[in-house]
Design a protein around this motif. Structure first.
Motif, mmCIF file in Angstrom:
data_model
loop_
_atom_site.group_PDB
_atom_site.id
_atom_site.type_symbol
_atom_site.label_atom_id
_atom_site.label_comp_id
_atom_site.label_asym_id
_atom_site.label_seq_id
_atom_site.Cartn_x
_atom_site.Cartn_y
_atom_site.Cartn_z
ATOM 1 N N LYS A 16 0.816 -1.225 0.000
ATOM 2 C CA LYS A 16 0.000 0.000 0.000
ATOM 3 C C LYS A 16 0.847 1.272 0.000
ATOM 4 C CE LYS A 16 -4.020 -2.078 2.251
ATOM 5 N NZ LYS A 16 -4.798 -2.094 1.007
ATOM 6 N N LYS A 17 1.877 1.310 -0.830
ATOM 7 C CA LYS A 17 2.741 2.486 -0.935
ATOM 8 C C LYS A 17 2.043 3.592 -1.730
ATOM 9 C CE LYS A 17 6.439 0.543 0.958
ATOM 10 N NZ LYS A 17 7.115 1.042 2.172
ATOM 11 N N TYR A 18 2.292 4.812 -1.329
ATOM 12 C CA TYR A 18 1.746 5.957 -2.060
ATOM 13 C C TYR A 18 2.676 6.297 -3.217
ATOM 14 C CZ TYR A 18 0.131 10.647 -3.201
ATOM 15 O OH TYR A 18 -0.340 11.749 -3.871
ATOM 16 N N MET A 19 2.124 6.288 -4.432
ATOM 17 C CA MET A 19 2.900 6.614 -5.634
ATOM 18 C C MET A 19 2.101 7.585 -6.488
ATOM 19 S SD MET A 19 4.376 2.882 -6.820
ATOM 20 C CE MET A 19 2.763 2.154 -6.965
ATOM 21 N N GLU A 20 2.788 8.619 -6.988
ATOM 22 C CA GLU A 20 2.132 9.584 -7.876
ATOM 23 C C GLU A 20 3.186 10.374 -8.647
ATOM 24 O OE1 GLU A 20 -0.061 10.662 -10.147
ATOM 25 O OE2 GLU A 20 -1.464 10.126 -8.521
ATOM 26 N N LEU A 21 3.021 10.430 -9.968
ATOM 27 C CA LEU A 21 3.907 11.222 -10.816
ATOM 28 C C LEU A 21 3.226 12.464 -11.369
ATOM 29 C CD1 LEU A 21 5.727 8.432 -12.910
ATOM 30 C CD2 LEU A 21 6.557 9.633 -10.881
ATOM 31 N N ASP A 22 1.906 12.447 -11.407
ATOM 32 C CA ASP A 22 1.159 13.579 -11.958
ATOM 33 C C ASP A 22 1.066 14.683 -10.902
ATOM 34 O OD1 ASP A 22 -0.510 15.339 -13.185
ATOM 35 O OD2 ASP A 22 -2.165 13.933 -13.510
ATOM 36 N N PRO A 23 1.658 15.850 -11.152
ATOM 37 C CA PRO A 23 1.625 16.913 -10.129
ATOM 38 C C PRO A 23 0.213 17.390 -9.830
ATOM 39 C CG PRO A 23 2.734 17.657 -12.152
ATOM 40 C CD PRO A 23 2.460 16.222 -12.328
ATOM 41 N N CYS A 24 -0.681 17.255 -10.776
ATOM 42 C CA CYS A 24 -2.070 17.693 -10.546
ATOM 43 C C CYS A 24 -2.792 16.785 -9.563
ATOM 44 C CB CYS A 24 -2.831 17.741 -11.861
ATOM 45 S SG CYS A 24 -2.157 18.916 -13.055
ATOM 46 N N LYS A 25 -2.307 15.584 -9.380
ATOM 47 C CA LYS A 25 -2.977 14.628 -8.487
ATOM 48 C C LYS A 25 -2.183 14.375 -7.213
ATOM 49 C CE LYS A 25 -5.382 12.135 -12.178
ATOM 50 N NZ LYS A 25 -6.718 12.531 -11.742
ATOM 51 N N MET A 26 -1.046 15.035 -7.055
ATOM 52 C CA MET A 26 -0.218 14.810 -5.880
ATOM 53 C C MET A 26 -0.883 15.377 -4.632
ATOM 54 S SD MET A 26 3.814 15.322 -6.626
ATOM 55 C CE MET A 26 4.457 14.327 -7.951
ATOM 56 N N ASP A 27 -0.880 14.571 -3.581
ATOM 57 C CA ASP A 27 -1.398 14.993 -2.287
ATOM 58 C C ASP A 27 -0.237 14.980 -1.302
ATOM 59 O OD1 ASP A 27 -2.734 15.542 -0.008
ATOM 60 O OD2 ASP A 27 -4.081 13.798 -0.068
ATOM 61 N N LEU A 28 0.374 16.167 -1.099
ATOM 62 C CA LEU A 28 1.560 16.230 -0.238
ATOM 63 C C LEU A 28 1.233 15.888 1.205
ATOM 64 C CD1 LEU A 28 3.299 19.449 -1.624
ATOM 65 C CD2 LEU A 28 3.704 17.059 -2.231
ATOM 66 N N GLY A 29 -0.047 16.016 1.579
ATOM 67 C CA GLY A 29 -0.428 15.680 2.950
ATOM 68 C C GLY A 29 -0.345 14.195 3.235
ATOM 69 N N ARG A 30 -0.396 13.364 2.190
ATOM 70 C CA ARG A 30 -0.354 11.920 2.383
ATOM 71 C C ARG A 30 1.068 11.385 2.347
ATOM 72 N NH1 ARG A 30 -4.904 9.018 -1.149
ATOM 73 N NH2 ARG A 30 -4.325 7.381 0.340
ATOM 74 N N THR A 31 2.017 12.278 2.108
ATOM 75 C CA THR A 31 3.404 11.820 1.979
ATOM 76 C C THR A 31 4.093 11.673 3.323
ATOM 77 O OG1 THR A 31 4.159 14.109 1.730
ATOM 78 C CG2 THR A 31 3.636 12.881 -0.283
#
Length: 763
Positions: free
Chosen positions: A309-324
């Motif tokens: 259940k790792k958090y992965m995201e490359l699209d800056p429009c969908k990035m949620d920095l609060g979940r990092t």
């Protein structure tokens, strides 16, 4: 509904049932049927009009089943049980609400004339002489007819109608598998042409005869290719692929479809990009044959994604920095930090996927490799130019990566990789992985183009993987052999694992002078992937056994054979080629279905399965089912391969698939009949040139031309001229498809003989 699914059925209670006994009460029980196959039975509740059963079953539903039925009957000690009523639920009604159905449902009346089953075999020919035209109907035999008499059999006879004329065959007593072999000839009468109709009846000495079924040989059909459009295309492709797989002819079938698709494609960039019949058929072929291969390649990584259940995201429009916060950073998290961490995670998941794929050449099913080899040769012949050198690889990778691997990564539950759907975060991770696999499958054709430029950090890894995939595709089609395996036969039961055990009653070998009930002895049976063994008790060390590899058929036995219910037979073949039958009796229909399922599943990969068997027994110098006097006489009913209960991965039942194709075409005939065909004369539909010339030397593609041509003729069923043509009796798609198998296998002339299924009597 999933491709192969199970349904939880709970039979709770009944109320206000009618009294069927002289005592003013009833002894009700309930049976569950999938289409016409009994799969479960409840206990009998004695002397009650409001019975409580409270029984629960897990029922296997074959792909594209028609309906699920519940029959409530009153058990009688003497005579046939009385039918109280039934409930029939269509496939659409069951799948309409994902929560299922949990309510009281009124029983409906059962019309005996509507409860028909079985098939009749006819040979129809139009003759001409000096007196005019004559219809010659050769009534050969029927099988699996409904039992109408108290003995559990019938006394069937056939009645043939043509216009105002009718003739009858003789009556065959006490059988559900009659052999008539009688020729009935009817002269043409003045007036408009009339369709041929054959009715089957059960003769009764007292009272009226009971209706058994009807075969109408003049039903107009839709054209097969015109029906393969819209929502039904995938369903039809699935049925056709399963049908040809069951006959070992998926290779020629796919080769014809792909060659036709390639021939009419002018732009190689659009090849197999639409949802054509060729694309859908190849896609379904991969799912049917390659599912174990897919699981071996993808399951380890898919399980890791779900578990970690790792958090992965490359699209800056969908990035949620609060979940990092789940990711450890030095300092405040930023988009760059998230991108770098996600890139590392993605490549960590993609590397084992690519490594496993490129190293899986030897594990890919031979049938798939042969199909891809044919596909590559076809595309290479069509687009030999240097600028199109990648098209041959793109055609294969488009199916394998874009239509097989990527969809399985995106929705693993639909491919049986996981039991549950992914949560939103995992679903996004799977989407990123699927996009990367799609880019690899496109061989870099659209890399760096389009709107998803945020995938650029992954491009170096993708380009490196693409070069490895090209080598993999070259190795994949480097396979010898022209003959295709008969289908995805594989060991579905581990050899050393006991899959079922318990007490059964086994009939003694050739008991002499024993009453039937004394001929069956209680034995403890164990079934594994290698052996069906039995002994007097579970602890007994002295055991007899039947190798599973010797099993050639596992079938039910009619109650009338031994006057006993719930009997099955296991037909085995010894080293000398002789057949031996072991009769086993189960406690109830539920146990019978469980053993049938387990034995059929264990013996699924066996070669040389029997095509026909006797549902009766050879007693008193004749078969109880068809009354043939030779023990070695050919079986009078076809064998079955599908299971009735339990877990099964896509059972192949060619006979059932053929009938489903026919049903679908029949339902669509009015919608597909075009204005061009409505008034067409027969001569305006020319036959294929090879058939018109009388030649019997033709290719696989010619067979499909024949099918399409005859179906176009059949679509003109409203045209009076069709009824006089020699092809008027070839309107059944089942016959046409079996005809293609016959032509492919033994190259014989056309014979106008077909099995037809009785239909419900029309008011």
């Amino acid at each position: 509904m999933a491709k192969s699914s199970s349904l939880n059925v709970r039979v709770v209670e009944g109320r206000a049932l009618p009294a069927k006994d002289v005592s003013g009460s009833s002894d009700p029980y309930c049976i569950v049927k999938v289409d016409d196959e009994v799969v479960a039975r409840t206990a009998t509740i004695w002397r009650s009009l409001s019975p409580f059963w409270g029984e629960e079953y897990t029922v296997h539903l074959p792909l594209d089943f028609h309906h699920l039925a519940f029959y409530v009957l009153d058990e009688d000690t003497v005579g046939h049980d009385d039918i109280i009523g039934k409930i029939s639920l269509s496939r659409e009604a069951i799948t309409a609400d994902p929560r299922g159905i949990d309510s009281w449902i009124n029983l409906s009346h059962v019309d005996p004339d509507a409860e028909v089953q079985g098939e009749i075999c006819l040979a129809v020919q139009m003759l001409e002489d000096v007196r005019g035209r004559c219809l010659r109907c050769h009534v050969l035999q029927a099988r699996d007819l409904a039992p109408r008499d108290i003995s559990g059999t019938s006394d069937p006879f056939a009645r043939v109608f043509w216009g105002s004329q009718s003739l009858e065959t003789s009556t065959i007593k006490k059988t559900r598998f009659p052999h008539w072999d009688e020729v009935l000839e009817l002269r043409e009468m003045p007036g408009p042409p009339s369709p041929l109709r054959v009715e089957l009846w059960d003769w009764d000495m007292v009272g009226k005869n009971d209706f058994l079924g009807m075969e109408d040989a003049a039903s107009p059909l839709a054209v097969l290719e015109e029906l393969t459009s819209g929502d039904c295309r995938q369903e039809l492709a699935t049925k056709l692929v399963k049908l040809f797989l069951g006959q070992g002819l998926a290779g020629p079938f796919l080769d014809y479809l792909t060659r036709r698709e390639v021939a009419r494609t002018t732009d190689p960039n659009t090849l197999f990009r639409s949802n054509s019949l060729a694309s859908k058929s190849m896609e379904q072929f991969l799912k049917l044959v390659g599912m174990p291969y897919l699981h071996e390649v993808l399951r380890p990584v898919i399980n890791r994604v779900f578990e970690e259940k790792k958090y992965m995201e490359l699209d800056p429009c969908k990035m949620d920095l609060g979940r990092t916060r789940r990711i450890s950073f030095k300092g405040a998290p930023s988009e760059e930090h998230v991108r770098e961490a996600s890139l590392g995670l993605l490549t960590g998941y993609l590397e084992p996927i690519v490594d496993t794929i490129v190293g899986s050449v030897g594990r890919c099913p031979p049938a798939i490799r042969l199909a891809f080899k044919q596909l590559r040769q076809c595309v290479e012949e069509r687009f030999p130019q240097a600028e199109h050198k990648d098209v041959k690889n793109l055609a294969i990778s488009g199916f394998l990566f874009l239509r097989f691997f990527a969809p399985a990564i995106l929705t693993p539950k639909l491919f049986d990789l996981r039991d549950q759907h992914a949560d939103p975060q995992t679903r996004r991770s799977l989407l990123l992985l699927a996009k990367a696999v799609q880019s690899i499958g496109n061989l870099g054709q659209q890399l760096g183009q389009g709107k998803e430029l945020w995938m650029a950090p992954l491009h170096p890894f993708l380009l490196q993987s693409i070069s490895r995939v090209r080598d993999f595709l070259d190795q994949l089609v480097d396979v010898d052999g022209k003959e295709e395996p008969g289908g995805p036969a594989r060991a579905l039961v581990p050899p050393s694992v006991t899959v079922r055990e318990g007490y059964l009653l086994k009939r003694k070998e050739e008991p002499a002078g024993l009453a039937t009930r004394f001929a069956f002895k209680k034995r403890y049976f164990r079934l594994s992937g290698e052996m069906l063994s039995y002994s007097r008790s579970p602890e007994c060390q002295t055991r007899s056994s039947l190798p599973v590899s010797h099993i050639r058929a596992v079938e039910r036995v009619d109650e009338g054979a031994f006057q006993l219910p719930h009997v099955m037979q296991v037909v085995t073949q010894d080293g000398a080629g002789a057949l031996h039958t072991t009769y086993l009796q189960c406690k109830n229909v539920n146990e019978l279905n469980q053993w049938l399922s387990a034995l059929r599943k264990a013996s699924a990969p066996n070669p040389d399965k029997l095509a026909a068997w006797h549902p009766g027994a050879f007693r008193s110098a004749h078969w109880t089912c068809c009354h043939q006097a030779e023990r070695s006489a050919a079986g009078c009913s076809r064998t079955h391969s599908a299971v009735t209960l339990g877990d099964w991965s896509d059972p192949l039942d060619p006979d059932a698939e053929t009938q489903m194709v026919y049903r679908q075409l029949l339902l669509g005939r009015d919608r597909l009949r075009t204005p061009e065909t409505e008034g067409t004369e027969l001569g305006c539909v020319p036959p294929p040139c090879w058939l018109a010339s009388g030649s019997l030397s033709f290719s696989d593609g010619d067979v499909f031309q024949l099918i399409v041509w005859v179906l176009k003729l059949a679509c003109l069923g409203s045209n009076p001229g069709l009824a006089t043509h020699w092809l008027c009796d070839l309107g059944r798609v089942a016959y046409l498809l079996y005809l293609s198998f016959l032509i492919w296998k033994i190259r014989v002339p056309i014979v106008h003989t077909s099995w037809g299924c009785p239909k419900e009597q029309m008011s």
